[in-house]
Scaffold this motif. Structure first.
Motif, PDB file in Angstrom:
ATOM      1  N   LYS A  47      -1.717 -10.283  -3.809  1.00  0.00           N
ATOM      2  CA  LYS A  47      -2.818  -9.171  -2.888  1.00  0.00           C
ATOM      3  C   LYS A  47      -1.843  -8.709  -2.560  1.00  0.00           C
ATOM      4  CE  LYS A  47      -5.124 -10.938  -0.013  1.00  0.00           C
ATOM      5  NZ  LYS A  47      -5.633 -11.048   1.579  1.00  0.00           N
ATOM      6  N   ILE A  48      -1.651  -7.481  -2.750  1.00  0.00           N
ATOM      7  CA  ILE A  48      -1.626  -6.560  -2.014  1.00  0.00           C
ATOM      8  C   ILE A  48      -2.829  -6.082  -0.640  1.00  0.00           C
ATOM      9  CG2 ILE A  48       0.277  -4.149  -1.604  1.00  0.00           C
ATOM     10  CD1 ILE A  48       1.528  -6.784  -3.434  1.00  0.00           C
ATOM     11  N   GLU A  49      -2.480  -5.936   0.813  1.00  0.00           N
ATOM     12  CA  GLU A  49      -3.551  -5.630   1.167  1.00  0.00           C
ATOM     13  C   GLU A  49      -2.997  -3.446   2.004  1.00  0.00           C
ATOM     14  OE1 GLU A  49      -4.388  -7.794   4.473  1.00  0.00           O
ATOM     15  OE2 GLU A  49      -6.025  -6.651   5.324  1.00  0.00           O
ATOM     16  N   ILE A  50      -3.517  -2.846   1.202  1.00  0.00           N
ATOM     17  CA  ILE A  50      -3.202  -1.495   2.094  1.00  0.00           C
ATOM     18  C   ILE A  50      -3.994  -1.634   4.093  1.00  0.00           C
ATOM     19  CG2 ILE A  50      -2.828   1.383   1.281  1.00  0.00           C
ATOM     20  CD1 ILE A  50      -2.778  -0.343  -1.320  1.00  0.00           C
ATOM     21  N   LYS A  51      -3.136  -1.056   4.595  1.00  0.00           N
ATOM     22  CA  LYS A  51      -4.423  -1.312   5.346  1.00  0.00           C
ATOM     23  C   LYS A  51      -4.516   0.361   6.537  1.00  0.00           C
ATOM     24  CE  LYS A  51      -3.728  -5.940   8.058  1.00  0.00           C
ATOM     25  NZ  LYS A  51      -5.209  -6.163   8.031  1.00  0.00           N
ATOM     26  N   ASN A  52      -5.813   0.072   7.294  1.00  0.00           N
ATOM     27  CA  ASN A  52      -6.078   1.111   8.039  1.00  0.00           C
ATOM     28  C   ASN A  52      -6.513   2.490   7.441  1.00  0.00           C
ATOM     29  OD1 ASN A  52      -7.232   1.338  10.524  1.00  0.00           O
ATOM     30  ND2 ASN A  52      -5.281   0.738  11.346  1.00  0.00           N
ATOM     31  N   LEU A  53      -7.292   2.713   5.932  1.00  0.00           N
ATOM     32  CA  LEU A  53      -7.239   4.009   5.922  1.00  0.00           C
ATOM     33  C   LEU A  53      -8.909   4.614   5.837  1.00  0.00           C
ATOM     34  CD1 LEU A  53      -7.092   2.203   1.587  1.00  0.00           C
ATOM     35  CD2 LEU A  53      -5.141   4.085   3.410  1.00  0.00           C
ATOM     36  N   ASN A  54      -8.634   5.975   6.615  1.00  0.00           N
ATOM     37  CA  ASN A  54      -9.759   6.310   7.078  1.00  0.00           C
ATOM     38  C   ASN A  54     -10.470   7.421   6.300  1.00  0.00           C
ATOM     39  OD1 ASN A  54      -7.955   8.446   7.539  1.00  0.00           O
ATOM     40  ND2 ASN A  54      -7.318   8.070   9.755  1.00  0.00           N
ATOM     41  N   SER A  55     -10.655   7.522   5.279  1.00  0.00           N
ATOM     42  CA  SER A  55     -11.109   8.885   4.248  1.00  0.00           C
ATOM     43  C   SER A  55     -11.571   7.399   2.923  1.00  0.00           C
ATOM     44  CB  SER A  55     -10.540   9.636   4.557  1.00  0.00           C
ATOM     45  OG  SER A  55      -9.593   9.542   3.294  1.00  0.00           O
ATOM     46  N   ILE A  56     -12.477   7.803   2.204  1.00  0.00           N
ATOM     47  CA  ILE A  56     -12.821   7.136   1.389  1.00  0.00           C
ATOM     48  C   ILE A  56     -12.086   7.690  -0.156  1.00  0.00           C
ATOM     49  CG2 ILE A  56     -14.886   6.810  -0.593  1.00  0.00           C
ATOM     50  CD1 ILE A  56     -16.932   7.447   1.844  1.00  0.00           C
ATOM     51  N   ARG A  57     -11.723   9.294   0.112  1.00  0.00           N
ATOM     52  CA  ARG A  57     -10.880  10.188  -0.369  1.00  0.00           C
ATOM     53  C   ARG A  57      -9.170   8.697  -0.731  1.00  0.00           C
ATOM     54  NH1 ARG A  57      -9.276  11.812  -4.815  1.00  0.00           N
ATOM     55  NH2 ARG A  57      -7.877  13.394  -4.649  1.00  0.00           N
ATOM     56  N   SER A  58      -9.230   8.368   0.368  1.00  0.00           N
ATOM     57  CA  SER A  58      -7.415   7.635   0.683  1.00  0.00           C
ATOM     58  C   SER A  58      -7.850   6.289  -0.235  1.00  0.00           C
ATOM     59  CB  SER A  58      -7.151   6.927   2.415  1.00  0.00           C
ATOM     60  OG  SER A  58      -6.878   8.750   2.747  1.00  0.00           O
ATOM     61  N   VAL A  59      -9.144   6.154   0.193  1.00  0.00           N
ATOM     62  CA  VAL A  59      -9.198   4.240  -0.430  1.00  0.00           C
ATOM     63  C   VAL A  59      -9.200   4.607  -1.864  1.00  0.00           C
ATOM     64  CG1 VAL A  59     -10.716   3.195  -1.176  1.00  0.00           C
ATOM     65  CG2 VAL A  59     -10.156   3.563   1.325  1.00  0.00           C
ATOM     66  N   SER A  95       5.976  -8.590   4.622  1.00  0.00           N
ATOM     67  CA  SER A  95       5.389  -9.845   3.649  1.00  0.00           C
ATOM     68  C   SER A  95       4.575 -10.810   4.333  1.00  0.00           C
ATOM     69  CB  SER A  95       7.146 -10.084   2.347  1.00  0.00           C
ATOM     70  OG  SER A  95       7.686 -10.608   3.086  1.00  0.00           O
ATOM     71  N   LYS A  96       4.410 -12.073   3.503  1.00  0.00           N
ATOM     72  CA  LYS A  96       3.489 -12.615   3.817  1.00  0.00           C
ATOM     73  C   LYS A  96       4.116 -13.649   5.115  1.00  0.00           C
ATOM     74  CE  LYS A  96       0.732 -16.510   1.602  1.00  0.00           C
ATOM     75  NZ  LYS A  96       1.091 -17.750   0.945  1.00  0.00           N
ATOM     76  N   GLU A  97       5.475 -14.143   4.306  1.00  0.00           N
ATOM     77  CA  GLU A  97       6.636 -14.328   5.181  1.00  0.00           C
ATOM     78  C   GLU A  97       6.106 -13.752   6.935  1.00  0.00           C
ATOM     79  OE1 GLU A  97       8.227 -15.583   1.748  1.00  0.00           O
ATOM     80  OE2 GLU A  97       7.939 -13.562   2.348  1.00  0.00           O
ATOM     81  N   TYR A  98       5.856 -12.903   6.845  1.00  0.00           N
ATOM     82  CA  TYR A  98       5.772 -12.760   8.141  1.00  0.00           C
ATOM     83  C   TYR A  98       4.291 -12.463   8.974  1.00  0.00           C
ATOM     84  CZ  TYR A  98      10.781 -11.342   7.608  1.00  0.00           C
ATOM     85  OH  TYR A  98      12.319 -11.705   7.666  1.00  0.00           O
ATOM     86  N   ALA A  99       3.692 -12.704   7.531  1.00  0.00           N
ATOM     87  CA  ALA A  99       1.923 -12.326   8.091  1.00  0.00           C
ATOM     88  C   ALA A  99       1.324 -13.302   8.984  1.00  0.00           C
ATOM     89  CB  ALA A  99       1.300 -13.675   7.105  1.00  0.00           C
ATOM     90  N   HIS A 100       0.874 -12.865  10.436  1.00  0.00           N
ATOM     91  CA  HIS A 100       0.630 -13.074  11.528  1.00  0.00           C
ATOM     92  C   HIS A 100      -0.379 -14.507  11.499  1.00  0.00           C
ATOM     93  CE1 HIS A 100       1.430  -9.427  13.792  1.00  0.00           C
ATOM     94  NE2 HIS A 100       0.679  -9.098  13.127  1.00  0.00           N
ATOM     95  N   ASP A 101      -0.067 -15.738  12.563  1.00  0.00           N
ATOM     96  CA  ASP A 101      -0.773 -16.441  12.709  1.00  0.00           C
ATOM     97  C   ASP A 101      -1.506 -16.207  14.262  1.00  0.00           C
ATOM     98  OD1 ASP A 101      -2.406 -18.636  13.399  1.00  0.00           O
ATOM     99  OD2 ASP A 101       0.064 -19.544  13.025  1.00  0.00           O
ATOM    100  N   TYR A 102      -3.008 -15.840  13.618  1.00  0.00           N
ATOM    101  CA  TYR A 102      -3.659 -15.090  15.132  1.00  0.00           C
ATOM    102  C   TYR A 102      -4.038 -16.736  15.832  1.00  0.00           C
ATOM    103  CZ  TYR A 102      -3.904 -10.775  12.549  1.00  0.00           C
ATOM    104  OH  TYR A 102      -3.242  -9.791  11.998  1.00  0.00           O
ATOM    105  N   ARG A 103      -3.974 -17.732  15.752  1.00  0.00           N
ATOM    106  CA  ARG A 103      -4.822 -18.977  16.347  1.00  0.00           C
ATOM    107  C   ARG A 103      -5.577 -18.716  17.635  1.00  0.00           C
ATOM    108  NH1 ARG A 103      -0.548 -22.714  17.655  1.00  0.00           N
ATOM    109  NH2 ARG A 103       1.174 -21.935  16.515  1.00  0.00           N
ATOM    110  N   TYR A 104      -6.322 -18.265  16.202  1.00  0.00           N
ATOM    111  CA  TYR A 104      -8.226 -18.240  16.501  1.00  0.00           C
ATOM    112  C   TYR A 104      -9.034 -19.492  17.469  1.00  0.00           C
ATOM    113  CZ  TYR A 104      -8.711 -14.569  12.740  1.00  0.00           C
ATOM    114  OH  TYR A 104      -8.343 -13.422  12.199  1.00  0.00           O
ATOM    115  N   PHE A 105      -9.105 -18.969  18.363  1.00  0.00           N
ATOM    116  CA  PHE A 105      -9.919 -20.372  18.655  1.00  0.00           C
ATOM    117  C   PHE A 105     -11.368 -19.767  19.729  1.00  0.00           C
ATOM    118  CE2 PHE A 105      -7.123 -19.196  22.323  1.00  0.00           C
ATOM    119  CZ  PHE A 105      -7.987 -19.419  22.951  1.00  0.00           C
ATOM    120  N   PRO A 106     -11.893 -20.126  19.890  1.00  0.00           N
ATOM    121  CA  PRO A 106     -13.889 -19.701  20.489  1.00  0.00           C
ATOM    122  C   PRO A 106     -13.487 -19.949  21.694  1.00  0.00           C
ATOM    123  CG  PRO A 106     -13.761 -22.077  19.785  1.00  0.00           C
ATOM    124  CD  PRO A 106     -12.328 -22.288  19.276  1.00  0.00           C
TER     125      PRO A 106
END
Ligand code: ADP
Ligand code: ZN
Ligand code: MG
Length: 404
Positions: free
Chosen positions: A209-221, A261-272
């Protein structure tokens, strides 16, 4: 070998509330001077306590129902921890394990017929501040910090850039239609993250899975996906491998670039979030949100076909926006239900042309639905011919005069 693309979308949409998600600051920051819509809560100052915006929950629940989701009774907010200068508290309030809305779907109209796209989840979160880069400096503006966002995550059900485009357009239409979002993409009211992978056609497994973040128009998508599908197929066809990563979209060059890359993916440490009580919604409250929903665009489009005998294309054009659909039905009612197809033709033909040429919205048009009905009556009575009627409509449009 033949390849097939697999695409899933994450849509972030600003909710049309008066105030921010957890404080009383105005959420309408578009024309405000930097850092004037702020308080200890949305500046993330220690000890400042959040209070949940009820309207945001209502809008979120309405969205969930419009997306055929289950609206869950018992949910809560999580803290998503990460440090960035536009996030003053170093955590974003979001929902993670228990989103408000789950398991829904929307339909898109593709060239091969309608297709159902699954909605995995839709949840609430707060927006971050905004960095402005000026003269080599980075200036942060917290007016947007804490503005309520809804995030809608799709199943990986999309198979082409075209389908992704239709999906985004459908989301925009739906959210504007139910009054949840302004639809002003130029102002950042909706942002999109796209997830793209390719696989040999017929394979049941997903590719990386390749993620492309933060596109702000449908045309860019659309462009980013087209580019990315081709890039990935080229890598595989050349015997290469793909790895899960996040890429950015360079609008000017029309390419994606690796960010992490995945190795640097965030660990957000979610908690309530301990500052917010759990959100408990009962059946009666949820049913009331259902009742608050207007007739939705797909249902209205189908009704227009059946009730008024309109061709599918006319019905689709007339239901792109609620104001247009309302205008059409008012005009038909003013004509006592007579000649709906002719009324539709006036709107989708001459009126749309005039609106386009003048950059006006249908609500600003001088021609009222009753005025349009009157014009049609003149034609039916043989008082004027079609060409004259077109000129009359143009005059009505510019001057606000009636047809007679
Ligand atoms: P993450 O946990 O990395 O955020 P998710 O499973 O939540 O990943 O999926 C995020 C988005 O990516 C969803 O829209 C989902 O449909 C989509 N997705 C998941 N796997 C793939 C894949 N292999 N190819 C394309 N899209 C995918
Ligand atoms: Zn505030
Ligand atoms: Mg995710």
């Amino acid at each position: 070998m033949e390849y097939e693309a697999v695409i899933g979308l994450e849509v972030h949409a600003q909710m049309l509330t008066d105030s921010k998600m957890f404080c009383g600051c105005s959420a309408d920051y578009a024309n405000a001077a930097p850092n004037t819509h702020t308080c200890p809560v949305c500046l993330g100052l220690p000890g400042a306590l959040p209070v949940l915006n009820q309207r945001a929950v209502e809008l979120m629940a309405m969205t969930g129902r419009a997306l055929n989701c289950r609206v869950n009774h018992d949910t809560f907010f999580d803290r998503k921890n990460y440090f960035y200068v536009d996030l003053p508290s170093s955590y974003q309030r979001s929902q993670y394990e228990h989103p408000l809305c789950t398991d829904g779907w929307v339909e898109i109209e593709t060239s091969e017929g309608s297709k159902r796209i699954g909605i995995t989840r839709a949840h609430m979160e707060e927006d971050t501040g905004k960095l402005n880069h000026v003269d080599g400096l980075s200036l942060v503006d917290y007016n947007r910090s804490g503005v309520p966002l809804l995030e809608i995550v799709s199943e990986p059900d999309l198979r082409s850039a075209e389908e992704a485009k239709l999906y985004c357009a459908k989301m925009r239409q739906l959210l504007v239609w139910i009054g949840v979002n302004s639809g002003n993409l130029d102002e950042g009211a909706m942002r999109f993250d796209v997830n793209v992978s390719v696989r040999p056609r017929g394979s049941r497994e997903f590719g990386a899975k390749i993620e492309i973040k933060n596109l702000n128009s449908i045309r860019s998508v659309e462009r980013a996906i087209q580019y990315e599908i081709k890039r990935q197929i080229d890598v595989l066809a050349a015997g290469g491998r793909l790895y899960q990563e996040t890429r950015g979209w360079d609008e000017d060059r029309g390419i994606t670039l690796s960010q992490r890359s995945k190795e640097y993916a965030h660990d957000y440490r979610y908690f309530p979030d301990p500052d917010l009580p759990p959100l408990a919604l009962d059946e009666v409250w949820i049913a009331a949100r259902d009742a608050a929903l207007p007739e939705l665009p797909d249902a209205r489009r189908r009704r227009f076909e059946h009730q008024y005998g309109l061709p599918a294309q006319d019905a689709a054009l007339l239901t792109t926006e609620r104001a247009i659909a309302d205008y059409f039905e008012s005009a038909v009612a003013a004509a006592n239900g007579h000649a709906p197809k002719q009324v539709a033709n006036w709107i989708t033909g001459e009126l749309f042309r005039l609106l386009n040429a003048t950059g006006k919205e249908i609500g600003d048009a001088h021609v009222t639905p009753a005025g349009l009905a009157e014009l049609q009556t003149l034609i039916d009575r043989g008082a004027i011919n079609l060409n004259t009627a077109k000129r009359v409509l143009e005059t009505m449009f510019h001057t606000g005069r009636s047809a007679t």
